[in-house]
Design a protein around this motif. Sequence first.
Motif, PDB file in Angstrom:
ATOM      1  N   VAL A  54       0.834  -1.203   0.000  1.00  0.00           N
ATOM      2  CA  VAL A  54       0.000   0.000   0.000  1.00  0.00           C
ATOM      3  C   VAL A  54       0.869   1.253   0.000  1.00  0.00           C
ATOM      4  O   VAL A  54       0.635   2.207  -0.751  1.00  0.00           O
ATOM      5  CB  VAL A  54      -0.952  -0.001   1.217  1.00  0.00           C
ATOM      6  N   VAL A  55       1.923   1.246   0.834  1.00  0.00           N
ATOM      7  CA  VAL A  55       2.849   2.381   0.881  1.00  0.00           C
ATOM      8  C   VAL A  55       3.610   2.504  -0.439  1.00  0.00           C
ATOM      9  O   VAL A  55       3.799   3.601  -0.971  1.00  0.00           O
ATOM     10  CB  VAL A  55       3.820   2.237   2.068  1.00  0.00           C
ATOM     11  N   GLY A  60       4.788   5.332  -5.262  1.00  0.00           N
ATOM     12  CA  GLY A  60       4.913   5.257  -6.717  1.00  0.00           C
ATOM     13  C   GLY A  60       4.090   6.336  -7.400  1.00  0.00           C
ATOM     14  O   GLY A  60       4.463   6.840  -8.471  1.00  0.00           O
ATOM     15  N   ASN A  61       2.971   6.707  -6.799  1.00  0.00           N
ATOM     16  CA  ASN A  61       2.121   7.781  -7.322  1.00  0.00           C
ATOM     17  C   ASN A  61       2.509   9.151  -6.761  1.00  0.00           C
ATOM     18  O   ASN A  61       1.794  10.140  -6.990  1.00  0.00           O
ATOM     19  CB  ASN A  61       0.650   7.497  -7.004  1.00  0.00           C
ATOM     20  N   GLU A  62       3.609   9.186  -5.978  1.00  0.00           N
ATOM     21  CA  GLU A  62       4.116  10.416  -5.355  1.00  0.00           C
ATOM     22  C   GLU A  62       3.078  11.075  -4.446  1.00  0.00           C
ATOM     23  O   GLU A  62       2.983  12.292  -4.352  1.00  0.00           O
ATOM     24  CB  GLU A  62       4.595  11.398  -6.427  1.00  0.00           C
ATOM     25  N   MET A 289       8.092  -4.625  -5.032  1.00  0.00           N
ATOM     26  CA  MET A 289       8.561  -4.317  -6.382  1.00  0.00           C
ATOM     27  C   MET A 289       7.466  -4.516  -7.435  1.00  0.00           C
ATOM     28  O   MET A 289       7.370  -3.749  -8.392  1.00  0.00           O
ATOM     29  CB  MET A 289       9.784  -5.158  -6.716  1.00  0.00           C
ATOM     30  N   VAL A 290       6.655  -5.564  -7.268  1.00  0.00           N
ATOM     31  CA  VAL A 290       5.560  -5.773  -8.223  1.00  0.00           C
ATOM     32  C   VAL A 290       4.564  -4.620  -8.132  1.00  0.00           C
ATOM     33  O   VAL A 290       4.120  -4.076  -9.151  1.00  0.00           O
ATOM     34  CB  VAL A 290       4.856  -7.122  -7.965  1.00  0.00           C
ATOM     35  N   SER A 291       4.220  -4.226  -6.904  1.00  0.00           N
ATOM     36  CA  SER A 291       3.285  -3.112  -6.715  1.00  0.00           C
ATOM     37  C   SER A 291       3.849  -1.820  -7.290  1.00  0.00           C
ATOM     38  O   SER A 291       3.164  -1.078  -8.001  1.00  0.00           O
ATOM     39  CB  SER A 291       2.982  -2.944  -5.222  1.00  0.00           C
ATOM     40  N   SER A 292       5.120  -1.540  -6.996  1.00  0.00           N
ATOM     41  CA  SER A 292       5.759  -0.317  -7.485  1.00  0.00           C
ATOM     42  C   SER A 292       5.884  -0.333  -9.001  1.00  0.00           C
ATOM     43  O   SER A 292       5.635   0.676  -9.671  1.00  0.00           O
ATOM     44  CB  SER A 292       7.134  -0.163  -6.833  1.00  0.00           C
ATOM     45  N   SER A 293       6.257  -1.475  -9.575  1.00  0.00           N
ATOM     46  CA  SER A 293       6.420  -1.588 -11.035  1.00  0.00           C
ATOM     47  C   SER A 293       5.094  -1.396 -11.757  1.00  0.00           C
ATOM     48  O   SER A 293       5.037  -0.773 -12.820  1.00  0.00           O
ATOM     49  CB  SER A 293       7.016  -2.958 -11.393  1.00  0.00           C
ATOM     50  N   ALA A 295       2.608   0.414 -10.695  1.00  0.00           N
ATOM     51  CA  ALA A 295       2.242   1.830 -10.611  1.00  0.00           C
ATOM     52  C   ALA A 295       3.024   2.679 -11.599  1.00  0.00           C
ATOM     53  O   ALA A 295       2.500   3.651 -12.151  1.00  0.00           O
ATOM     54  CB  ALA A 295       2.463   2.340  -9.182  1.00  0.00           C
ATOM     55  N   VAL A 296       4.267   2.292 -11.862  1.00  0.00           N
ATOM     56  CA  VAL A 296       5.136   3.109 -12.715  1.00  0.00           C
ATOM     57  C   VAL A 296       5.087   2.665 -14.179  1.00  0.00           C
ATOM     58  O   VAL A 296       4.973   3.490 -15.089  1.00  0.00           O
ATOM     59  CB  VAL A 296       6.592   3.052 -12.198  1.00  0.00           C
ATOM     60  N   GLY A 297       5.161   1.332 -14.428  1.00  0.00           N
ATOM     61  CA  GLY A 297       5.308   0.849 -15.802  1.00  0.00           C
ATOM     62  C   GLY A 297       4.196  -0.028 -16.333  1.00  0.00           C
ATOM     63  O   GLY A 297       4.289  -0.540 -17.449  1.00  0.00           O
ATOM     64  N   GLY A 298       3.157  -0.288 -15.526  1.00  0.00           N
ATOM     65  CA  GLY A 298       2.035  -1.085 -15.996  1.00  0.00           C
ATOM     66  C   GLY A 298       2.263  -2.583 -15.899  1.00  0.00           C
ATOM     67  O   GLY A 298       3.237  -3.046 -15.291  1.00  0.00           O
ATOM     68  N   ASP A 299       1.358  -3.360 -16.549  1.00  0.00           N
ATOM     69  CA  ASP A 299       1.368  -4.821 -16.421  1.00  0.00           C
ATOM     70  C   ASP A 299       2.662  -5.446 -16.923  1.00  0.00           C
ATOM     71  O   ASP A 299       3.173  -6.406 -16.330  1.00  0.00           O
ATOM     72  CB  ASP A 299       0.186  -5.426 -17.186  1.00  0.00           C
ATOM     73  N   LYS A 300       3.183  -4.957 -18.028  1.00  0.00           N
ATOM     74  CA  LYS A 300       4.397  -5.560 -18.590  1.00  0.00           C
ATOM     75  C   LYS A 300       5.574  -5.440 -17.631  1.00  0.00           C
ATOM     76  O   LYS A 300       6.318  -6.408 -17.419  1.00  0.00           O
ATOM     77  CB  LYS A 300       4.739  -4.896 -19.926  1.00  0.00           C
ATOM     78  N   ALA A 301       5.735  -4.277 -17.028  1.00  0.00           N
ATOM     79  CA  ALA A 301       6.831  -4.084 -16.069  1.00  0.00           C
ATOM     80  C   ALA A 301       6.632  -4.976 -14.846  1.00  0.00           C
ATOM     81  O   ALA A 301       7.587  -5.603 -14.353  1.00  0.00           O
ATOM     82  CB  ALA A 301       6.905  -2.618 -15.639  1.00  0.00           C
TER      83      ALA A 301
END
Length: 441
Positions: A54-55, A60-62, A289-293, A295-301
């Motif tokens: 959650v954090v 990731g969304n700043e 890392m999955v949650s952060s990725s 938020a930043v790069g979408g499903d592929k990331a």
Amino acid sequence: MLNLMVVPIVNAVDTFYVGRLRSPLALAAQSAANQCFFTVYFLAAFLPTITAPVVARAIGNEDWEAAKDRVCESIFMCNVLGALGAITLIVFPERILSLVISEASGSGVLDFAVPYLRCRAFGMVPALLSSCGFATYNGMLNTVTPLKVTLTTNILNLILDPLFIFGMGGTGTSIFRRGFGAAGAAAATSISEFTSSLIYVRLLMRRKLIEWSKLLKPPSLESLMPLVQGGLAILLRQATLNVAFINAARRAQALDPTGVSGAAYGITMQIYSLGVVAHLGVQATAASMVSSSLAVGGDKAGRNVADRLFSFGVLLGIMLALGQYLLLPLITPLFSPLPEVIEAVKGPAAISSFIHLINGLVFAGEGTLLGLGAFRDLAIITAMGVCVMVGSLLSPMGQSLNGILLSLAAFNTFQGLAVLIHHIRLSPLRRRGFRRKIQDV
């Protein structure tokens, strides 16, 4: 991963010193009391479990204000639930211990376990607060700061252990000179956890991630919803896990009244936990890392990160299985000098070594599910796995220590296959159109 490794190593040192008392009953009592403590602890620890993703998503969304709100809400609820758990353990230790220690175990184990559990209970709230602090830093992808905190406080535990267990020596009848016996290990751990919680509060205040006004104010139901929605599923998952491991511990304690089987089970699980905590490092990394990725790069990331963590988890499992198995002749005597206990540990510890082969999939998959926020799916998979384990324990398999560990192996095998199938076929990160591409080829 190094951060998580410190705690089981220190717990292993606790077991080492309790083993120097040369009493299988003391080792069996430590195992039973710790199982009861963590049964209550993990009923509240679902909050730190979901705090990290959650954090991570908020950062990731700043959105640092949202991150602060989630941290304060998690700590407030941990304090409330932890206080209730601690009071229960301190006031009703015999009743709680009866979940693990049956009449067949004899009263000797209970005599050691009651004071141990009471001392351990004083560390309940500090332990939960520290878990929230650790999860918050993990959500920020900062593992160095928690490592420093853990090293500092557990060095304190290492210093206090022999002093509290054996006393300071010298003449006189003071309990500080004679020591607290096995319960001294629990007292030392509680003091160390209290120190850790104070450090985390200070650090989080400096990062402006907590405010006293929010820590002392009950959060609204609306603001709690992000935690509650995932928390209920994680709580259900932990409750089902508690059922399985309480059954396993109770079976082990009841095998003989001398405490040898209970001590052997406790030592086996202590050795096994040294490897499990490395897998927990993969789980925690995947959750963040999955949650952060995503938020930043979408499903592929997110998929690329998850795939790499699955591969790393499998490699780690192979290394841990071989390492633990080869080191067993050297490790086992460290926990008890008693020949009968050492002999009883051999078979179960060997079985636990090879459970790590499947654990690589289990913890990478669970961490990915946490990162996705797929708490319900994780709870369902866990509940089904627990049914497999409890069914094995209730069969003739549960009448021996080897059988109890094989039941754990059955549980982990089901979990590993289930999370792998979920990742390939059901997850939002699955490769869509994969079957069609194969047909086109």
